[in-house]
Scaffold this motif. Structure first.
Motif, PDB file in Angstrom:
ATOM      1  N   LYS A  33      88.675  46.170  73.831  1.00 26.13           N
ATOM      2  CA  LYS A  33      88.843  46.168  75.278  1.00 26.13           C
ATOM      3  C   LYS A  33      90.317  45.969  75.605  1.00 26.13           C
ATOM      4  O   LYS A  33      90.949  45.032  75.145  1.00 26.13           O
ATOM      5  N   THR A  34      90.859  46.867  76.385  1.00 18.12           N
ATOM      6  CA  THR A  34      92.233  46.768  76.868  1.00 18.12           C
ATOM      7  C   THR A  34      92.174  46.544  78.375  1.00 18.12           C
ATOM      8  O   THR A  34      91.110  46.693  78.979  1.00 18.12           O
ATOM      9  N   PRO A  35      93.276  46.200  78.998  1.00 14.87           N
ATOM     10  CA  PRO A  35      93.250  45.994  80.451  1.00 14.87           C
ATOM     11  C   PRO A  35      92.772  47.213  81.237  1.00 14.87           C
ATOM     12  O   PRO A  35      92.172  47.077  82.293  1.00 14.87           O
ATOM     13  N   SER A  36      92.983  48.415  80.690  1.00 12.23           N
ATOM     14  CA  SER A  36      92.617  49.604  81.461  1.00 12.23           C
ATOM     15  C   SER A  36      91.304  50.259  81.014  1.00 12.23           C
ATOM     16  O   SER A  36      90.631  50.876  81.819  1.00 12.23           O
ATOM     17  N   ASN A  37      90.943  50.147  79.737  1.00 16.09           N
ATOM     18  CA  ASN A  37      89.717  50.795  79.258  1.00 16.09           C
ATOM     19  C   ASN A  37      89.340  50.263  77.882  1.00 16.09           C
ATOM     20  O   ASN A  37      89.902  49.288  77.411  1.00 16.09           O
ATOM     21  N   TYR A  38      88.400  50.940  77.223  1.00 16.06           N
ATOM     22  CA  TYR A  38      87.998  50.614  75.860  1.00 16.06           C
ATOM     23  C   TYR A  38      88.559  51.662  74.906  1.00 16.06           C
ATOM     24  O   TYR A  38      88.612  52.843  75.231  1.00 16.06           O
TER      25      TYR A  38
END
Length: 145
Positions: A33-38
């Protein structure tokens, strides 16, 4: 059916776990999981038992000190009647047990550059080793005893 009564409901078995079950991690997908998406990550593909041999911890040890792959050289030196071991990283940084300031060494530091550092003039004696995960090669020794 009353409010305090119970009733048994039969449900068909929907799965069965084999006693010899071994998960296939090579088919697994890990999602980060990243701040913008997976981000989907997969394991590299291995043939047969190769995966068993390719995963494991390795520890690089030099004279009782653990070092990482970032280390290029080790310098064993005597200063104030005590033996010290310092590690010189590929980027020219000296760490571990170094009693002096950081000399200005270039990235991808060379043996010639290390032995010409002025800080070595203040130590009683020294030995320079080139390190890798498979070898510890003595490359240079000071002449003063």
């Amino acid at each position: 059916m009353n409010s305090l009564s119970s009733e048994k409901v039969e449900i068909k078995q929907y799965s069965k776990l084999n006693e010899n079950y071994e998960p296939k991690f090579s088919d697994a997908v890990i999602k980060l999981k990243t701040p913008s998406n997976y981000i989907s990550c997969t394991f590299p593909k291995f043939k047969g038992d190769e995966i068993k041999h390719s995963i494991g911890a390795t520890k690089n040890i030099f004279k009782g000190h653990v070092f990482s792959n970032k280390v290029k050289f080790a310098i064993v030196y005597k200063y104030n009647q005590k033996t010290h071991i310092a590690f010189i990283l590929h980027d020219g940084t000296i760490d571990n047990d170094w009693d002096f300031g950081q000399p200005l060494l270039n990235k991808e530091v060379t043996v010639k550059e290390v032995i010409s550092t002025k800080e070595l003039n203040f130590v009683d004696s020294w030995q320079l080793y080139e390190l890798s995960h498979s070898s510890q090669l003595l490359v240079c020794v000071s002449l003063k005893q």
